[in-house]
Design a protein around this motif. Structure first.
Motif, PDB file in Angstrom:
ATOM      1  N   GLU A 171       0.830  -1.090   0.326  1.00 39.95           N
ATOM      2  CA  GLU A 171      -0.073  -0.192  -0.079  1.00 39.95           C
ATOM      3  C   GLU A 171       0.835   1.171   0.112  1.00 39.95           C
ATOM      4  O   GLU A 171       1.881   1.289   0.677  1.00 39.95           O
ATOM      5  N   ARG A 172       0.596   2.189  -0.816  1.00 43.51           N
ATOM      6  CA  ARG A 172       1.174   3.491  -0.943  1.00 43.51           C
ATOM      7  C   ARG A 172       0.541   4.420  -0.021  1.00 43.51           C
ATOM      8  O   ARG A 172      -0.361   5.090  -0.435  1.00 43.51           O
ATOM      9  N   PHE A 173       1.440   5.035   0.781  1.00 42.63           N
ATOM     10  CA  PHE A 173       0.859   6.258   1.562  1.00 42.63           C
ATOM     11  C   PHE A 173       1.822   7.627   0.978  1.00 42.63           C
ATOM     12  O   PHE A 173       1.579   8.562   1.545  1.00 42.63           O
ATOM     13  N   GLU A 224       9.719   8.477   8.207  1.00 42.30           N
ATOM     14  CA  GLU A 224      10.480   7.072   8.358  1.00 42.30           C
ATOM     15  C   GLU A 224      10.486   6.197   7.173  1.00 42.30           C
ATOM     16  O   GLU A 224      11.397   5.359   6.847  1.00 42.30           O
ATOM     17  N   GLN A 225       9.107   5.916   6.650  1.00 41.44           N
ATOM     18  CA  GLN A 225       8.834   5.320   5.570  1.00 41.44           C
ATOM     19  C   GLN A 225       9.297   5.472   4.201  1.00 41.44           C
ATOM     20  O   GLN A 225       9.729   4.862   3.484  1.00 41.44           O
ATOM     21  N   TYR A 226       9.348   6.781   4.026  1.00 38.86           N
ATOM     22  CA  TYR A 226       9.809   7.462   2.782  1.00 38.86           C
ATOM     23  C   TYR A 226      10.968   8.443   2.920  1.00 38.86           C
ATOM     24  O   TYR A 226      10.656   9.674   2.609  1.00 38.86           O
ATOM     25  N   PRO A 227      12.007   8.028   3.586  1.00 36.89           N
ATOM     26  CA  PRO A 227      13.246   9.278   3.781  1.00 36.89           C
ATOM     27  C   PRO A 227      13.543   9.897   2.632  1.00 36.89           C
ATOM     28  O   PRO A 227      13.844  11.036   2.938  1.00 36.89           O
ATOM     29  N   ALA A 251      10.772  12.342   1.804  1.00 34.57           N
ATOM     30  CA  ALA A 251      10.854  13.390   2.757  1.00 34.57           C
ATOM     31  C   ALA A 251      12.259  14.481   2.682  1.00 34.57           C
ATOM     32  O   ALA A 251      11.885  15.512   2.846  1.00 34.57           O
ATOM     33  N   ARG A 252      13.065  13.955   2.659  1.00 37.30           N
ATOM     34  CA  ARG A 252      14.354  14.762   2.544  1.00 37.30           C
ATOM     35  C   ARG A 252      14.258  15.699   1.113  1.00 37.30           C
ATOM     36  O   ARG A 252      14.631  16.943   1.221  1.00 37.30           O
ATOM     37  N   SER A 253      13.828  15.138   0.137  1.00 40.32           N
ATOM     38  CA  SER A 253      13.635  15.847  -1.300  1.00 40.32           C
ATOM     39  C   SER A 253      12.639  17.116  -1.165  1.00 40.32           C
ATOM     40  O   SER A 253      12.930  18.147  -1.513  1.00 40.32           O
ATOM     41  N   PHE A 260      11.850  13.871  11.380  1.00 44.96           N
ATOM     42  CA  PHE A 260      12.416  14.714  10.059  1.00 44.96           C
ATOM     43  C   PHE A 260      13.790  14.904  10.183  1.00 44.96           C
ATOM     44  O   PHE A 260      14.586  14.897   8.954  1.00 44.96           O
ATOM     45  N   ARG A 261      14.695  15.066  11.196  1.00 46.69           N
ATOM     46  CA  ARG A 261      16.049  15.318  11.048  1.00 46.69           C
ATOM     47  C   ARG A 261      16.761  14.182  10.589  1.00 46.69           C
ATOM     48  O   ARG A 261      17.726  14.222  10.036  1.00 46.69           O
TER      49      ARG A 261
END
Length: 275
Positions: free
Chosen positions: A89-91, A117-120, A123-125, A170-171
């Protein structure tokens, strides 16, 4: 934030290719070295605490200072949804972020720590792209009140820790400067929650326009609901969650050019609060 609402009953050509959400954004132009007279960077704007020091709540900007609107996107993932993500499943919603980039639309992404955490990489981008700003949507996406759209509930003694844990996530994902803004899961809060979070120094951010994109499949109806609701200074709540809001990206391709044709300018939440 997932809300079920009843939906109110010009697609934009984007070019042949869209950049993926997880792909690094184009680097910003180099800045000159600061001089002795350079201004010290200011902290993100926040609202003053409410009565008795309660966490302040921001719903929309000024109606009298130009036709600005902030599109906000909740990147939801609840702490107990790891197994669903592992099963496919894609969140996330890379195409939505790519569309915002292609259309050059600044936006605020309210992200859960579990999503980061799932898509670091994503999230960083997002967090390093000057087009966007990342704000806090809790770590767990558990409700801060009872009876909130069926969400599990975080206890009062864990509320502050849940918010702080999201900033830690996030960090660790590489988001350098998450904003001091917090959106309650489900949009549900009460006096107790506002009092408990006051020590974190965040401004709670709600909205005045509900897009109705949660669980919607009719992009036209989502776009119509937004276009009928937007006023100068509006904050629009949408979602960056492919499985739970599959029509959002298509709706955005209608919403953005239409609002621009009406003279609206897109800004981030920080710009609305700052003005």
């Amino acid at each position: 934030m997932i809300i079920r609402v009843r939906l109110a009953a010009a697609a934009c050509a984007l070019g042949a290719a869209l950049t993926a959400c997880g792909a690094p954004a184009a680097p910003p132009a180099a800045r000159p070295a600061p001089s002795a007279t350079s201004a010290v960077p200011s902290r993100p704007p926040t609202l003053a605490p409410g009565p008795a020091g309660l966490t302040p709540v921001f719903k929309n900007g000024s109606r009298a200072h130009g036709k600005t609107v902030a599109l906000t996107f909740d990147a939801d993932m609840t702490a107990d949804q790891g197994a669903r993500a592992a099963s496919g499943e894609r969140f996330d919603n890379p195409r939505l972020i790519a569309t915002l980039r292609a259309l050059k639309v600044p936006a605020t992404v309210f992200m859960t720590g579990r999503w980061a955490e799932q898509y670091p990489v994503q999230a960083r981008s997002i967090g390093r792209d000057p087009l966007f700003e990342v704000a806090n949507h809790s770590y767990s996406h558990y409700a801060f009140t009872g009876d909130c759209y069926g969400l599990p509930t975080v206890s009062e003694d864990r509320m502050r820790a849940d918010v702080e844990r999201a900033y830690t996530a996030f960090r660790r994902a590489g988001v350098p400067d998450a904003m001091p803004y917090f959106r309650f899961p489900g949009g549900c809060y009460d006096h107790q929650a506002l009092r408990t979070l006051s020590a974190t120094g965040v401004t709670a951010v709600q909205w005045d326009v509900v897009s109705g994109d949660a669980f919607a499949t009719d992009a036209g109806a989502v776009a119509q609901q937004v276009l009928e609701g937007v006023l100068p200074g509006s904050v629009v709540v949408m979602h960056c969650t492919r499985s739970a809001a599959p029509a959002t990206e298509r709706a955005v391709r209608t919403i953005v050019p239409e609002l621009r044709a009406r003279g609206f300018r897109f800004v981030k939440v920080s710009q609305l609060i700052g003005s």
